[in-house]
Design a protein around this motif. Structure first.
Motif, PDB file in Angstrom:
ATOM      1  N   UNK A 117       0.828  -1.200   0.000  1.00 24.99           N
ATOM      2  CA  UNK A 117       0.000   0.000   0.000  1.00 24.99           C
ATOM      3  C   UNK A 117       0.863   1.250   0.000  1.00 24.99           C
ATOM      4  N   UNK A 118       0.288   2.326  -0.514  1.00 25.80           N
ATOM      5  CA  UNK A 118       0.915   3.644  -0.457  1.00 25.80           C
ATOM      6  C   UNK A 118      -0.193   4.663  -0.279  1.00 25.80           C
ATOM      7  N   UNK A 119       0.097   5.671   0.506  1.00 24.33           N
ATOM      8  CA  UNK A 119      -0.866   6.725   0.773  1.00 24.33           C
ATOM      9  C   UNK A 119      -0.137   8.061   0.704  1.00 24.33           C
ATOM     10  N   UNK A 120      -0.707   9.008  -0.028  1.00 23.41           N
ATOM     11  CA  UNK A 120      -0.093  10.314  -0.198  1.00 23.41           C
ATOM     12  C   UNK A 120      -1.126  11.394   0.058  1.00 23.41           C
ATOM     13  N   UNK A 121      -0.741  12.382   0.844  1.00 23.99           N
ATOM     14  CA  UNK A 121      -1.553  13.566   1.110  1.00 23.99           C
ATOM     15  C   UNK A 121      -0.665  14.769   0.878  1.00 23.99           C
ATOM     16  N   UNK A 122      -1.239  15.893   0.494  1.00 23.25           N
ATOM     17  CA  UNK A 122      -0.387  17.061   0.345  1.00 23.25           C
ATOM     18  C   UNK A 122      -1.117  18.272  -0.170  1.00 23.25           C
ATOM     19  N   UNK A 123      -0.383  19.374  -0.202  1.00 24.20           N
ATOM     20  CA  UNK A 123      -0.879  20.629  -0.746  1.00 24.20           C
ATOM     21  C   UNK A 123       0.245  21.283  -1.537  1.00 24.20           C
TER      22      UNK A 123
END
Length: 167
Positions: A117-123
């Protein structure tokens, strides 16, 4: 605009105001809507040429963006399943982005494949110098499996190995 190809449908609609003339098109108010139902990703990606034609799977996307003079607001939502590329195992993806008040927020980007799995959050800001903040979490049982299809330098010397990362 609609593109129909095999079992795939990608549609764009919208408006663009040229009230100030063609010379001001970069700052013109606009609306862009997207609606995609892709049942054969490889067939659609193949229109862009190799190696993208080696992809397969299903994907849906919906979004709407409005803007003017450097300001963009709206959303984009993507969901995909059974996505493969070359020898990669099938994966699923769910992603949501929000465009608002000078910035783009990646509210969700989750990729799953078996136990990986991979999870990415950002702005990221929409104007220079495009300041950003991001968080990535990944867990991969066999890194070699993901490097080999891309012919990454050194990939041939990695035979196995797990990785867990947080950035």
């Amino acid at each position: 605009f609609q593109l129909r190809q095999k079992a795939n449908l990608v549609g764009f609609s919208g408006d663009l105001s040229l009230a100030d003339g063609w010379s001001k098109i970069a700052n013109a108010p606009f609306l862009l809507n997207l609606n995609a139902d892709i049942q054969e990703l490889g067939a659609l990606a193949g229109l862009l040429g190799g190696p993208l034609d080696e992809a397969s799977g299903r994907m849906t996307a919906v979004g709407s963006v409005t803007g003017r003079a450097g300001r963009v607001e709206g959303f984009l939502s993507v969901e995909a399943s059974g996505i493969t590329f070359r020898t990669l195992p099938p994966c699923s993806l769910q992603a949501e982005a929000v465009f608002r008040e000078g910035g783009i927020e990646l509210a969700r980007c989750d990729i799953f494949s078996k136990k990986d799995s991979a999870s990415l959050l950002g702005t990221v800001s929409q104007s220079a110098p495009h300041q950003y903040a991001a968080e990535l979490k990944a867990r991969v049982a066999d890194l070699a499996m993901y490097l080999a299809p891309f012919h990454a330098p050194g990939a041939e010397s990695i035979y196995a190995g797990a990785v867990a990362a947080q950035w």
